[in-house]
Design a protein around this motif. Structure first.
Motif, short mmCIF file in Angstrom:
data_model
loop_
_atom_site.label_atom_id
_atom_site.label_comp_id
_atom_site.label_asym_id
_atom_site.label_seq_id
_atom_site.Cartn_x
_atom_site.Cartn_y
_atom_site.Cartn_z
N LYS A 14 -200.72 14.03 -93.13
CA LYS A 14 -199.70 12.99 -93.35
C LYS A 14 -200.26 12.00 -94.35
O LYS A 14 -201.44 11.68 -94.33
N TYR A 15 -199.38 11.54 -95.23
CA TYR A 15 -199.81 10.56 -96.22
C TYR A 15 -198.71 9.53 -96.44
O TYR A 15 -197.55 9.76 -96.12
N ALA A 16 -199.11 8.40 -96.99
CA ALA A 16 -198.19 7.34 -97.34
C ALA A 16 -198.44 6.97 -98.80
O ALA A 16 -199.55 7.11 -99.30
N VAL A 17 -197.40 6.51 -99.45
CA VAL A 17 -197.51 6.03 -100.82
C VAL A 17 -197.28 4.53 -100.78
O VAL A 17 -196.25 4.08 -100.28
N LEU A 52 -191.80 9.06 -107.86
CA LEU A 52 -193.08 8.86 -107.18
C LEU A 52 -193.23 9.84 -106.02
O LEU A 52 -194.30 10.42 -105.81
N GLN A 53 -192.15 10.04 -105.28
CA GLN A 53 -192.18 10.96 -104.14
C GLN A 53 -192.43 12.39 -104.64
O GLN A 53 -193.27 13.11 -104.08
N LYS A 54 -191.74 12.79 -105.68
CA LYS A 54 -191.93 14.13 -106.23
C LYS A 54 -193.35 14.30 -106.77
O LYS A 54 -193.99 15.33 -106.54
N HIS A 55 -193.86 13.29 -107.45
CA HIS A 55 -195.22 13.33 -107.98
C HIS A 55 -196.23 13.51 -106.85
O HIS A 55 -197.14 14.34 -106.95
N ALA A 56 -196.05 12.78 -105.76
CA ALA A 56 -196.95 12.90 -104.61
C ALA A 56 -196.86 14.28 -103.97
O ALA A 56 -197.88 14.89 -103.63
N GLU A 57 -195.64 14.79 -103.81
CA GLU A 57 -195.44 16.10 -103.19
C GLU A 57 -196.13 17.21 -103.98
O GLU A 57 -196.61 18.18 -103.41
N ARG A 59 -198.88 16.89 -105.66
CA ARG A 59 -200.33 16.72 -105.69
C ARG A 59 -200.99 16.63 -104.32
O ARG A 59 -202.20 16.77 -104.21
N ILE A 60 -200.19 16.38 -103.30
CA ILE A 60 -200.75 16.21 -101.96
C ILE A 60 -200.06 17.20 -101.02
O ILE A 60 -198.84 17.20 -100.91
N SER A 61 -200.85 18.03 -100.37
CA SER A 61 -200.25 18.93 -99.39
C SER A 61 -200.13 18.17 -98.09
O SER A 61 -201.07 17.52 -97.64
N GLY A 62 -198.97 18.19 -97.52
CA GLY A 62 -198.77 17.49 -96.26
C GLY A 62 -197.38 16.89 -96.16
O GLY A 62 -196.48 17.23 -96.92
N GLU A 63 -197.27 15.98 -95.24
CA GLU A 63 -195.98 15.38 -94.91
C GLU A 63 -196.00 13.90 -95.27
O GLU A 63 -196.92 13.17 -94.89
N LEU A 64 -194.98 13.45 -95.98
CA LEU A 64 -194.85 12.04 -96.34
C LEU A 64 -194.46 11.24 -95.11
O LEU A 64 -193.44 11.53 -94.47
N LEU A 65 -195.27 10.26 -94.76
CA LEU A 65 -194.94 9.34 -93.69
C LEU A 65 -193.87 8.38 -94.19
O LEU A 65 -192.80 8.26 -93.59
N ARG A 66 -194.16 7.68 -95.28
CA ARG A 66 -193.18 6.80 -95.92
C ARG A 66 -193.76 6.26 -97.21
O ARG A 66 -194.95 6.37 -97.46
N ILE A 67 -192.88 5.68 -97.99
CA ILE A 67 -193.28 4.95 -99.19
C ILE A 67 -193.17 3.47 -98.85
O ILE A 67 -192.10 2.99 -98.47
#
Length: 133
Positions: A14-17, A52-57, A59-67
Motif C-alpha cells: 500500500k502506498y500514498a501520494v 499523478l495517480q497514473k504515474h504512481a501506478e 512505478r509502484i506495484s501495490g494499492e493506492l491508499l489515497r492521495i
C-alpha cells in the motif's frame, strides 16, 4: 476436518501520494509559464491528480491508499476549487493557513504529521521520496 492453510500469502504493498500543492504549482508555474504568482494561471487539478495517480501506478506495484493534497486557504476555509478536489475519489485535502502575504503556513507540519501517522499505523508499506526540496 480440513486443516486451514496457514501459508503466508503475498500482500500487495500500500502506498500514498503526498502532494504539496503550493510548492508544485509555484515550481511548475515558474518553470513552464514564467509565472511569479499562482493567480496568474489556472490548473486543472482533477486532470493533474489523475496524471499523478497514473504515474504512481506505473512505478509502484501495490494499492493506492489515497492521495493527500496539501494546500492552504485563508483561515483554513476551503475554496470552491478545494471543495471540488476533496470530492474526488482517493483524495484527501489537507489545508494549512494562507497568511496576509499569500504564503502557506502549516502545510509542512501537516505533511510530517501524516507521514508519522501512516508509519505508526502501518498504513503504507514503504517510503519513496520524489520531492525536490
Amino acid at each position: 476436518m480440513a486443516i486451514p492453510d496457514l501459508t503466508p500469502h503475498p500482500v500487495a504493498a500500500k502506498y500514498a501520494v503526498l502532494v504539496d500543492v503550493g510548492y508544485l504549482y509555484a515550481a511548475a508555474g515558474e518553470v513552464l509559464l514564467g509565472a511569479k504568482e499562482r493567480k496568474e494561471y489556472r490548473v486543472g487539478a482533477d486532470e493533474l491528480i489523475q496524471s499523478l495517480q497514473k504515474h504512481a501506478e506505473q512505478r509502484i506495484s501495490g494499492e493506492l491508499l489515497r492521495i493527500y493534497w496539501y494546500d492552504a486557504a485563508r483561515d483554513r476555509v476551503p475554496t470552491v476549487d478545494q471543495r471540488v478536489i476533496a470530492q474526488l475519489p482517493w483524495v484527501k485535502v489537507r489545508l494549512g493557513n494562507l497568511n496576509a502575504r499569500g504564503q502557506q503556513k502549516g502545510v509542512d507540519a501537516q505533511i510530517r504529521s501524516d507521514l508519522e501517522a501512516l508509519a505508526r499505523h502501518h498504513a503504507v508499506d514503504r517510503h519513496d521520496s520524489a520531492g525536490g526540496r
